[in-house]
Design a protein around this motif. Sequence first.
Motif, PDB file in Angstrom:
ATOM      1  N   TYR A 238     -28.555 -15.103  10.856  1.00 34.60           N
ATOM      2  CA  TYR A 238     -27.846 -14.656  12.051  1.00 34.60           C
ATOM      3  C   TYR A 238     -26.488 -15.357  12.070  1.00 34.60           C
TER       4      TYR A 238
ATOM      5  N   CYS B 194     -25.585 -18.546  17.912  1.00 35.51           N
ATOM      6  CA  CYS B 194     -26.869 -19.168  18.261  1.00 35.51           C
ATOM      7  C   CYS B 194     -27.102 -19.081  19.764  1.00 35.51           C
TER       8      CYS B 194
ATOM      9  N   VAL C 203     -26.727 -10.003  14.079  1.00 35.52           N
ATOM     10  CA  VAL C 203     -27.977  -9.962  13.308  1.00 35.52           C
ATOM     11  C   VAL C 203     -27.642  -9.334  11.960  1.00 35.52           C
TER      12      VAL C 203
ATOM     13  N   PRO D 154     -32.840 -20.917  13.209  1.00 38.71           N
ATOM     14  CA  PRO D 154     -33.539 -19.746  12.662  1.00 38.71           C
ATOM     15  C   PRO D 154     -34.661 -19.236  13.569  1.00 38.71           C
ATOM     16  N   TYR D 155     -35.024 -20.040  14.578  1.00 35.29           N
ATOM     17  CA  TYR D 155     -36.054 -19.609  15.535  1.00 35.29           C
ATOM     18  C   TYR D 155     -35.488 -19.476  16.955  1.00 35.29           C
TER      19      TYR D 155
ATOM     20  N   GLU E 178     -35.207 -14.138  17.286  1.00 33.27           N
ATOM     21  CA  GLU E 178     -36.045 -14.078  16.089  1.00 33.27           C
ATOM     22  C   GLU E 178     -37.407 -13.447  16.401  1.00 33.27           C
TER      23      GLU E 178
ATOM     24  N   TYR F 200     -36.391  -9.730  15.935  1.00 37.15           N
ATOM     25  CA  TYR F 200     -35.883  -9.241  14.645  1.00 37.15           C
ATOM     26  C   TYR F 200     -36.662  -9.761  13.435  1.00 37.15           C
ATOM     27  N   GLN F 201     -37.291 -10.904  13.568  1.00 38.17           N
ATOM     28  CA  GLN F 201     -38.161 -11.460  12.523  1.00 38.17           C
ATOM     29  C   GLN F 201     -37.490 -11.592  11.156  1.00 38.17           C
TER      30      GLN F 201
ATOM     31  N   THR G  27     -36.267 -14.456   9.989  1.00 39.29           N
ATOM     32  CA  THR G  27     -36.753 -15.716   9.404  1.00 39.29           C
ATOM     33  C   THR G  27     -38.129 -15.498   8.788  1.00 39.29           C
ATOM     34  N   ARG G  28     -38.984 -14.787   9.505  1.00 36.40           N
ATOM     35  CA  ARG G  28     -40.317 -14.512   8.976  1.00 36.40           C
ATOM     36  C   ARG G  28     -40.239 -13.690   7.680  1.00 36.40           C
TER      37      ARG G  28
ATOM     38  N   THR H 183     -35.174 -26.847  13.285  1.00 36.00           N
ATOM     39  CA  THR H 183     -35.264 -26.016  14.483  1.00 36.00           C
ATOM     40  C   THR H 183     -35.458 -26.861  15.742  1.00 36.00           C
TER      41      THR H 183
END
Length: 300
Positions: free
Chosen positions: A36, A39, A63, A92-93, A97, A100-101, A103-104, A121
């Motif tokens: 991303y 923040c 994003v 990242p979390y 997130e 949009y996921q 990071t996952r 994080t």
Amino acid sequence: MLENQKADLIQSKAILSSIKEGADTWFGLRYNMNLYRGCQHGCIYCDSRSACYRMDALDHIYVKENALELLEKALAGKRNKGTIGFGSMNDPYMPLEAQYQLTRGALEIICAYRFPIHIITKSDLVVRDIELLRKISSIYAAVSFTITTYDDDLASVLEPHAPVSSKRFEAMKKLSDAGVYTGVTLMPILPYINDNPENIRQILVAAKANGAKYVIGAMGLTLREGSREYYYKKLEVHFPGLKSKYERRYNSSYSVKPEQHKLLYKVFYETCAELGLATKMNFYSSKETSDQFEQLTFNI
Ligand code: SF4
């Protein structure tokens, strides 16, 4: 979505940046990526607001829609399995997130390509990915929680949209109990705000109790054009009188150290030694991983 925050989808040209071997002495990273831009956590001291990064506004989130595609291509072509860092310019979390996921998705790709990772994080959302983190731990996974104050009320002022410190400690415990290598990045320490020995001690004791293996501490903060103006504006709102104290003592210095920073370091090192907390992380070593793999193969 947090009030007054915007998110736009963008296409990125590249996702993974390389770091010279040995250059990152804190986290041992060889690669870094920001899935991303911007923040949501809104920390009042955030360096990402510095003019040199040319963000229009930190809370305007972009994003990177094609980030996972780019990451897969980049990893497929890499021979050097160095540690990948998540988010130097954002968390990242952050709340988005959950929707949009990215990071996952990145963790799934990294797991398939067997790369080591390090995540920093302030969010307990990381617990959602505990199974993936456990899997990547067979290569190397480290999760560092940034904690600046033991006091949740103060955390809500300093890091207004991030989960409070007690939530971060709870998340740390869950990861640690699951066998994920975890610790604390104890920074920044802000003069006249969280720069007291009691705060440092309380964070260290809670870190130990919640399964941290290491704590990386820096007793001070950095301020430069862009981040300084925002920070001073927030000082005026939340800590009346402090702005002029900072201006007198630090003027336009980049490195802002509390008056008693030597004492704080003493407390930090002594308490870590007393509690058995490392003050440096163990980095990923490809040799260890292949030794572990051989051992595993032999045992089977
Ligand atoms: S979590 Fe990190 S990147 Fe996000 S606002 Fe806070 S300091 Fe800045």
